[in-house]
Structures are given as C-alpha cells and as structure tokens.
Design an enzyme around this catalytic site. Structure first.
Site, mmCIF file in Angstrom:
data_model
loop_
_atom_site.group_PDB
_atom_site.id
_atom_site.type_symbol
_atom_site.label_atom_id
_atom_site.label_comp_id
_atom_site.label_asym_id
_atom_site.label_seq_id
_atom_site.Cartn_x
_atom_site.Cartn_y
_atom_site.Cartn_z
ATOM 1 N N MET A 191 0.852 -1.192 0.000
ATOM 2 C CA MET A 191 0.000 0.000 0.000
ATOM 3 C C MET A 191 0.891 1.245 0.000
ATOM 4 O O MET A 191 0.449 2.324 0.410
ATOM 5 C CB MET A 191 -0.926 -0.009 1.216
ATOM 6 C CG MET A 191 -1.867 -1.213 1.189
ATOM 7 S SD MET A 191 -3.402 -0.947 2.075
ATOM 8 C CE MET A 191 -2.802 -0.731 3.718
ATOM 9 N N GLY A 192 2.129 1.093 -0.453
ATOM 10 C CA GLY A 192 3.040 2.235 -0.510
ATOM 11 C C GLY A 192 3.541 2.624 0.870
ATOM 12 O O GLY A 192 3.520 1.805 1.790
ATOM 13 N N LEU B 19 6.566 3.036 1.633
ATOM 14 C CA LEU B 19 7.497 1.919 1.775
ATOM 15 C C LEU B 19 8.538 2.170 2.864
ATOM 16 O O LEU B 19 8.971 3.294 3.085
ATOM 17 C CB LEU B 19 8.207 1.664 0.436
ATOM 18 C CG LEU B 19 7.287 1.367 -0.749
ATOM 19 C CD1 LEU B 19 8.120 1.077 -1.997
ATOM 20 C CD2 LEU B 19 6.350 0.202 -0.463
ATOM 21 N N HIS B 20 8.916 1.092 3.520
ATOM 22 C CA HIS B 20 9.988 1.137 4.522
ATOM 23 C C HIS B 20 10.877 -0.085 4.306
ATOM 24 O O HIS B 20 10.624 -0.881 3.373
ATOM 25 C CB HIS B 20 9.402 1.192 5.937
ATOM 26 C CG HIS B 20 8.370 0.132 6.205
ATOM 27 N ND1 HIS B 20 8.664 -1.213 6.258
ATOM 28 C CD2 HIS B 20 7.029 0.218 6.406
ATOM 29 C CE1 HIS B 20 7.565 -1.902 6.510
ATOM 30 N NE2 HIS B 20 6.548 -1.053 6.581
ATOM 31 N N HIS C 260 9.342 -3.483 3.479
ATOM 32 C CA HIS C 260 8.946 -3.745 2.081
ATOM 33 C C HIS C 260 10.191 -4.041 1.239
ATOM 34 O O HIS C 260 10.156 -4.904 0.355
ATOM 35 C CB HIS C 260 8.249 -2.518 1.471
ATOM 36 C CG HIS C 260 6.970 -2.136 2.141
ATOM 37 N ND1 HIS C 260 6.855 -1.024 2.946
ATOM 38 C CD2 HIS C 260 5.745 -2.715 2.120
ATOM 39 C CE1 HIS C 260 5.610 -0.923 3.383
ATOM 40 N NE2 HIS C 260 4.915 -1.933 2.907
ATOM 41 N N GLN D 257 -2.707 -12.114 8.083
ATOM 42 C CA GLN D 257 -2.917 -11.824 6.661
ATOM 43 C C GLN D 257 -2.240 -12.890 5.794
ATOM 44 O O GLN D 257 -2.800 -13.365 4.804
ATOM 45 C CB GLN D 257 -2.359 -10.441 6.324
ATOM 46 C CG GLN D 257 -2.293 -10.156 4.830
ATOM 47 C CD GLN D 257 -1.953 -8.721 4.512
ATOM 48 O OE1 GLN D 257 -2.816 -7.867 4.522
ATOM 49 N NE2 GLN D 257 -0.689 -8.444 4.230
ATOM 50 N N SER E 100 4.258 1.208 8.214
ATOM 51 C CA SER E 100 4.001 2.544 7.658
ATOM 52 C C SER E 100 3.323 3.413 8.714
ATOM 53 O O SER E 100 3.440 4.633 8.699
ATOM 54 C CB SER E 100 3.113 2.430 6.428
ATOM 55 O OG SER E 100 3.718 1.554 5.511
HETATM 56 O O1 PAF Z 1 -0.078 -5.766 3.634
HETATM 57 C C1 PAF Z 1 -0.507 -4.825 2.919
HETATM 58 O O2 PAF Z 1 0.172 -3.822 2.715
HETATM 59 C C2 PAF Z 1 -1.890 -4.935 2.311
HETATM 60 O O3 PAF Z 1 -2.770 -5.545 3.184
HETATM 61 C C3 PAF Z 1 -1.896 -5.629 0.946
HETATM 62 C C4 PAF Z 1 -1.482 -7.077 1.048
HETATM 63 C C5 PAF Z 1 -0.980 -4.877 -0.003
HETATM 64 C C6 PAF Z 1 -3.318 -5.600 0.362
HETATM 65 O O4 PAF Z 1 -3.786 -4.288 0.205
#
Ligand code: PAF
Length: 280
Positions: free
Chosen positions: A30-31, A33-34, A37, A153, A186
């Site tokens: 979801m941008g 970034l750190h 990511h 997740q 984030s």
């Molecule tokens: O982990 C995330 O940043 C979000 O949940 C994902 C997997 C990109 C889905 O929007």
C-alpha cells in the site's frame, strides 16, 4: 523500470514476459514503503527474473475511514526507492481502475478471518482478499511475497490461493525491526516523538516474554505481557494471544504444538500497531 496505472497495459507486459519464460515475483503493497517492504523486494529479486511491486491503498480493507484517509502516501518517493532496488515494474492503479464497479464478494475463510485482527477489524480480511484476488488475477505471478508482521494476513492469503486453486507460491518473509526493536510499519510515521519512544515497549516485552516462557504457563505469560504493557500510559493492549501458527487458535499449554506464536495489537495514542513473536 516500467510504471503502469492501467491494468490492460500491465497485463500486456506480463503476457510478453511470460511468453519469454520470465518468472514473475510479486510484492503487493500500500506504498509508504519502509525497509520491511524493501526486504520483500530483495527476496523477490533473488528468486525471480522480474520483480513487480503494486502500490495501492485499498479502501476495502479499512474499517475506519479516518485510518484510510490518514494512511501515509508518498508514491513518488516510493517509486524512486524502488528504482534503486532494481524493481522492474510498478503497478499503481487508481481506485476506479481497481474497483470499476462495487465489489460485493464475500470470502469464507472459516474462523481464520473472525479471530484476532478479524474480530477487532470486521471485514478487514474480506477487503484484503478482494484486492489481492484481483491483483493475483491480473498478474498470475509465480511467487508472491508478504511480511510476517501481518501474520494473520499471510495465513488468510495462503488460504485464499488454496481455495481459489491459484498456482502461486506464497512466501512469508521475517519481520524487519527498527534498531531499537519496534517492528517496521508505515503507521510508525504517524507516532509523535513521545509515542514513538514508548512504542518500543511492545517489542521489548514480546522479546522478554520469550525469556520468561519457561517460568510461566501460557495464561500466566499472556497476563504478564498485557500487565507490563498496560502499565505504560501511552499503551493500551487490544489483545495479546498465544496461538498455534497453523490455524491461529489459542493454545493452552506449551506442549500443544511446536509452532507457537504470540500475537499482539496495541494502541499507542491513536495509532494501532501489531507485532508477533515465535516461541521456540
Ligand atoms: O499488507 C498490505 O500492505 C496490504 O494488506 C496488501 C497485502 C498490499 C493488500 O492491500
């Protein structure tokens, strides 16, 4: 590095790459970034010919409108950073590109999406499943990379690919921490300096709980972690549970499984943070 905002163009590119037998690795984000990511990008680079990163703040997974609006966004900075780390393709769609019409699908993950995060953020994992299933459908990557910080997740996405018979290998990557131990997120950017100083207690007590594990039973350790953290006026524990890594159901004794994890969500001021730790 190619940047696509349109899914048809992205799909054309992916088709060409696959015709040439390139393996595609995918890092959905979801941008904002750190380093967490970037560790996924590094891992993806090593294991695939092509690294594709998506940047999309997915409204469907936020159950709190304010959290969605305040979610940090800095796409240009993200893109510059991704160039540095040899990302090949960025997909940065708009909301109407991802959701041209309302997506009313309901996914059934049994209990998995109803406990822990699912209990406190109803509909969250359904929203994650909506966007990830669409992205997987556009890209059909060989492998996709997710951080273990969002441990639940990762389990939900593994189940999604299994249920939908998608032949995508889901790779979980270890949590990346700040120097003092705070799990990278984030959301950390939204902590003020006092909150940031105190937020580190979350990881500190998770690590200490690992040392204390042999002295206490599961219930005792759960209470100990919650009590220690709740003593801090900046911190309010939403849940701390000790669960089986396989199905995320609570364990009642240390001998119940070899794969046990402590999972926590805590508010630091108005910011909700999550973290987890494996008990060896
Ligand atoms: O982990 C995330 O940043 C979000 O949940 C994902 C997997 C990109 C889905 O929007």
């Amino acid at each position: 590095m190619d940047i696509f905002r349109n899914k048809a163009e992205l799909q054309n590119k992916i088709t060409q790459l696959k015709q040439n037998n390139y393996s595609i690795g995918f890092v959905p984000t979801m941008g904002a970034l750190h380093e967490g990511h970037i560790s996924l990008v590094r891992c993806c680079n090593k294991e695939n010919d092509i690294t594709l990163v998506s940047i999309f703040v997915n409204p469907a997974q936020f159950n709190d409108r304010e959290d969605y609006e305040k979610y940090p966004r800095d796409v240009q900075k993200d893109i510059d950073w991704l160039k540095e780390f040899n990302c090949d393709i960025v997909f940065n769609p708009s909301e109407t590109e991802m959701y041209p019409e309302p997506d009313n699908r309901t996914f059934d993950f049994g209990d998995l999406d109803k406990i822990l995060e699912g209990y406190y953020r109803p509909g969250h994992f359904n929203g994650v499943a909506k966007v990830v299933s669409k992205l997987f459908d556009y890209v059909h990557p060989h492998k996709a990379y997710f951080g273990e910080k969002d441990f639940q997740q990762l389990a939900v996405i593994r189940q999604l690919t299994k249920e939908e018979n998608m032949e995508i290998e889901i790779v979980g990557c270890p949590i990346v921490r700040e120097e003092d131990g705070l799990a990278m997120s984030s959301r950390n950017k939204r902590l003020n300096s006092e909150e940031r100083k105190n937020a580190v207690e979350i990881s500190r007590f998770l690590f200490e709980s690992r040392e204390k594990k042999d002295e206490m039973n599961v219930e005792g350790l759960k209470n100990w972690v919650k009590d220690q953290l709740n003593k801090n006026v900046y911190i309010n524990v939403e849940y701390f549970d000790i669960v089986n890594e396989k199905d995320l159901k609570p364990v009642h004794s240390w001998s119940e499984s070899k794969d046990i994890r402590g999972v926590i969500a805590a508010w630091v001021g108005n910011i909700r943070l999550i973290d987890n730790i494996k008990y060896e």
